[in-house]
Design an enzyme around this catalytic site. Structure first.
Site, mmCIF file in Angstrom:
data_model
loop_
_atom_site.group_PDB
_atom_site.id
_atom_site.type_symbol
_atom_site.label_atom_id
_atom_site.label_comp_id
_atom_site.label_asym_id
_atom_site.label_seq_id
_atom_site.Cartn_x
_atom_site.Cartn_y
_atom_site.Cartn_z
ATOM 1 N N ARG A 27 12.448 -14.553 -130.255
ATOM 2 C CA ARG A 27 12.990 -15.445 -129.407
ATOM 3 C C ARG A 27 12.186 -16.723 -129.307
ATOM 4 O O ARG A 27 12.856 -17.911 -129.075
ATOM 5 C CB ARG A 27 12.865 -15.104 -127.872
ATOM 6 N N GLY A 99 15.518 -18.211 -117.521
ATOM 7 C CA GLY A 99 16.580 -18.865 -116.889
ATOM 8 C C GLY A 99 16.243 -20.143 -116.261
ATOM 9 O O GLY A 99 15.179 -20.653 -116.485
ATOM 10 N N GLU A 479 36.829 -27.892 -132.424
ATOM 11 C CA GLU A 479 36.191 -26.526 -132.190
ATOM 12 C C GLU A 479 36.788 -25.311 -131.948
ATOM 13 O O GLU A 479 36.829 -24.311 -132.439
ATOM 14 C CB GLU A 479 34.976 -26.897 -131.641
#
Length: 607
Positions: A27, A99, A479
């Site tokens: 990560r 977060g 998109e």
């Protein structure tokens, strides 16, 4: 993207926590730490840098204990210092957190008024301090957690230890993934199943808003209203080469749902909530000296660049060009003397974009890359790199990589505008605050999944679909068209709404759905006129807007999807999510291979 691991077991856990963190290294991180309970007291060890630095600390001062939590942190509000590393602890509570806590500043000020002292620059520290405050009022750990979670705003996954409670581990999630693993007299938590693979094959994934009380023998799960609930325990078989889909049918859907978390992680790498300011890494140039910006990318990343063009020109007041890499590399572009070239790529190895970078380098440009990878060719050849912290994206059709690119470009715009004094301090605060709210607004958008699935049932027979938008909604329309082409194989076009009358309106009839991206902003009335035009020709109008926009046009739309009212600056980030879900559900209903659509590859490393 930060990583979480927690163990409540029969044996010493420090080494197992380190191994769990090692599984989460993919990560990306720049500090790490663990905390254990030793004779009822919280003990922590933290270090800057990679896990080997933490292991050195543990060699000097080992931690004992049979319950513990660990964390890998990508620097967010504060620098990657030991003091800002997780876990954060008080004498009564230890916390790890992925977060963003959006109302961090309000909570911190409140707690400081009660005499609590903070020791870091992070938003996370308000969680253990808030819990300690409630414990001091006489609340039990259960009562303290239930009350504290209702005070927190944002997207998060949390692991909590309480001093004196060596048979209790708390887990909570809102907008950020968290899994519970079941062992023999042991239990585990982790931010993804990959970290649990060496420990167990029995896993429960917490639903949105869930929190859990975990002991060595049991797991009790509560929903956001504190009602006790049951969640399915699944068997999983993961290897080091495979990332699990969790509860999700496809990687793409999992990655769509990861967006509140990864948007928050990416934002945290630039946004300092203590000062309410965006701060980029140290740059080898000044935005005051940049005469023109050239953005180069491919595919979805190109649409991120087009969105940034609107931001950079209207807010930072820097002339900006955007080019498709495969065209740019052969166009022999004339580049300005004091120019900045920005290259956007998920992999950092895209052949056309890498070639364009080398052309810009040879022509004297400052080189900046926006990447979702580390140690790639583009990173090695850039002056500065801004990393999007989306984590591995397995689905070929980009979702979370796109929205984190937009967050990065939005942060870049605010930083450039601040340095050039092109907007006021009040405007900088307003834009920064709007950006800080995006993770929780993204959670709100995801609550419309069922409505978007029902909408997709009306699209599966379409031969053509038109997406329209104005301003920053125009690249999002393109998109949207790309997404539905990629995975459902339906022909689609994304066009500027004002261009309808210049040709495309000839295609409109009752068999052509028109998907309108129209937040209620200064361009809304113009877009509304175009909606009237296509509705008059019998089109199936699908209208994506907020409450005010829908109130204006619901009478002429066959389907409306109401999205949160947000500042126009951040609207394209949030409006990207429903168009991803529309494409996903349409493809599932058509029975296509969602994660690996035909003829496409995740990274285009050849011309």
């Amino acid at each position: 993207m930060c990583g979480i691991i927690g163990i409540i077991g029969k044996n010493e856990v420090a080494d197992l926590l380190i191994e769990g963190l090692r599984c989460l290294e993919y990560r990306g991180y720049d500090s790490a730490g663990i905390a254990t309970l030793t004779n009822g007291r919280l003990q922590i060890s933290r270090a800057e840098g990679k896990l080997k630095e933490l292991e050195k600390e543990l060699e000097k001062r080992p931690l004992s204990g049979k319950v513990g939590i660990g964390h890998t942190r990508w620097a967010t509000h504060g620098a990657p210092t030991t003091n800002n590393a997780h876990p954060h602890v008080t004498d009564k509570v230890g916390v790890i957190h992925n977060g963003i806590i959006e109302n961090f500043s309000i909570l911190r000020a409140e707690l400081e008024s009660f005499g609590h002292v903070f020791h870091s620059q992070t938003d996370t520290e308000v969680i253990p301090v808030l819990l300690t405050h409630y414990l001091n009022e006489g609340k039990t750990p259960h009562e303290a957690v239930a009350k504290a979670l209702k005070r927190l705003e944002g997207a998060f996954a949390i692991g909590i230890l309480f001093a004196g409670n060596d048979n209790l581990l708390i887990a909570a999630r809102r907008g950020s993934p968290l899994a519970i693993g079941y062992g023999d007299g042991e239990m585990y938590i982790a931010s993804d199943a990959y970290a649990l693979a060496p420990l167990t094959s029995k896993i429960t994934y917490l639903n949105e808003g869930d929190w859990a009380e975990i002991t060595r023998e049991s797991v009790t799960i509560y929903d956001s209203e504190d009602n006790q609930v049951e969640r399915e325990v699944k068997l999983t078989a993961l290897s080091g080469a495979t990332f699990g889909k969790g509860n999700y049918r496809h990687f793409m859907l999992k990655e769509i749902y990861e967006q509140p978390s990864v948007i928050g992680q990416t934002l945290n790498s630039f946004y300092n909530p203590v000062e309410s300011k965006i701060k980029l890494p140290e740059l080898p140039f000044s935005f005051k000296d940049i005469e023109r910006i050239t953005i180069v990318a491919c595919g979805t990343s190109y649409y991120a660049g087009l969105t940034a063009k609107y931001w950079l020109e209207s807010i930072a007041r820097i002339p900006t060009d955007v080019d498709i890499a495969s065209e740019f590399r052969y166009a022999e572009k004339i580049l300005p003397k004091n120019g900045l070239a920005i290259f956007i790529s998920q992999s950092g190895e895209t052949a056309d974009t890498l070639a364009a970078l080398r052309y810009a380098r040879a022509n004297g440009q400052h080189i900046m890359s926006i990447l979702n990878s580390h140690e790639s060719s583009m990173e090695r050849e850039s002056d500065v790199v801004l990393h999007t912290l989306a984590g591995p994206e397995i689905g070929v059709a980009s979702t979370k990589a796109f929205t984190t690119q937009l967050v990065t470009l939005a942060s870049l715009t605010i930083a450039a505008a601040s340095e050039r004094n092109s907007i006021s301090e009040k405007q900088i605060f307003e834009l920064s605050h709007a950006l800080s709210e995006v993770p929780s607004r993204a959670v709100e958008v995801l609550t419309h999944d069922e409505s978007l699935q029902n909408l997709s049932r009306k699209l599966i027979e379409a031969k053509d679909i038109i997406y329209i938008g104005r301003g920053t909604s125009y690249p999002i329309a393109m998109e949207g068209a790309l997404k539905i082409k990629e995975i459902s194989y339906i022909h689609a076009e994304g066009i500027a709404a004002g261009e309808l009358k210049h040709g495309t309106i000839a295609l409109i009839d009752e068999n052509v759905p028109v998907i309108v991206i129209a937040p209620y902003d200064n361009l809304f009335d113009k877009t509304a006129s175009n909606v009237q035009e296509v509705a008059a020709r019998g089109a199936q109008v699908v209208f994506l807007s907020d409450s005010e926009g829908i109130k204006r046009l619901s009478n002429i739309s066959s389907t409306t999807i109401e999205l949160p009212k947000v500042h126009p600056f951040v609207a394209p980030i949030l409006y990207a999510i429903p168009i991803q879900l529309i494409a996903y559900h349409t493809a599932v209903l058509k029975g296509t291979d969602v994660d690996q659509p035909r003829n496409l590859a995740k990274s285009v490393t050849v011309e």
